[in-house]
Write a protein that holds these residues in place. Structure first.
Motif, mmCIF file in Angstrom:
data_model
loop_
_atom_site.group_PDB
_atom_site.id
_atom_site.type_symbol
_atom_site.label_atom_id
_atom_site.label_comp_id
_atom_site.label_asym_id
_atom_site.label_seq_id
_atom_site.Cartn_x
_atom_site.Cartn_y
_atom_site.Cartn_z
ATOM 1 N N ARG A 21 2.028 -2.624 11.299
ATOM 2 C CA ARG A 21 1.471 -3.551 10.303
ATOM 3 C C ARG A 21 1.617 -4.995 10.774
ATOM 4 O O ARG A 21 2.541 -5.326 11.510
ATOM 5 C CB ARG A 21 2.180 -3.379 8.961
ATOM 6 N N ASP A 112 1.451 -5.099 3.567
ATOM 7 C CA ASP A 112 1.418 -3.695 3.144
ATOM 8 C C ASP A 112 -0.009 -3.164 3.272
ATOM 9 O O ASP A 112 -0.926 -3.888 3.639
ATOM 10 C CB ASP A 112 1.985 -3.511 1.734
ATOM 11 N N GLY A 113 -0.197 -1.916 2.987
ATOM 12 C CA GLY A 113 -1.502 -1.289 3.129
ATOM 13 C C GLY A 113 -2.571 -1.836 2.193
ATOM 14 O O GLY A 113 -3.755 -1.644 2.405
#
Length: 124
Positions: A21, A112-113
């Motif tokens: 990420r 984050d996603g």
């Protein structure tokens, strides 16, 4: 400049914990007697992060003053990082350096996603 070498190690640790990420920020604690020059550290950050998950990350540094414990005063005293290890008040010599040698990776802020961010410790 050893600051670049130190930051290369930091980036490597961050990449291991970020899981691919993007990293938005990295937090370090740096003591004034650690041998690290803060200006050089900030100057080396763009080079160390280039081409990594830290590419766009900002570097946040907590500067820790050097302190010694004075047995004569029975207290902890801040000292100039260049002075010898003596109490600045009573001038008693002491080898009990309490703070100032730190160089730690404290936290990493990763995306984050969902496009947001979340903090992670270096062990995450």
């Amino acid at each position: 400049m050893h600051e670049l070498s130190l930051l290369t190690g930091v980036v490597s640790a961050v990449e291991s914990s970020a899981g691919g990420r993007a990293v938005e920020a990295v937090g370090l604690t740096v003591g004034r007697r650690s041998g690290v020059v803060l200006e050089a550290l900030h100057g080396a950050w763009p080079v160390a992060r280039a081409g990594t998950v830290c590419e766009g990350a900002r570097l946040e540094v907590t500067d820790v003053p050097a302190t010694v414990y004075c047995p004569q005063c029975a207290t902890e005293r801040e000292i100039d990082e260049f002075f010898d290890l003596t109490c600045p008040v009573c001038h008693t010599p002491t080898a009990d350096l309490r703070h100032g040698r730190e160089f730690t990776l404290d936290w990493v802020d990763v995306a984050d996603g969902d496009g947001g961010s979340g903090a992670a410790g270096p062990e995450d």
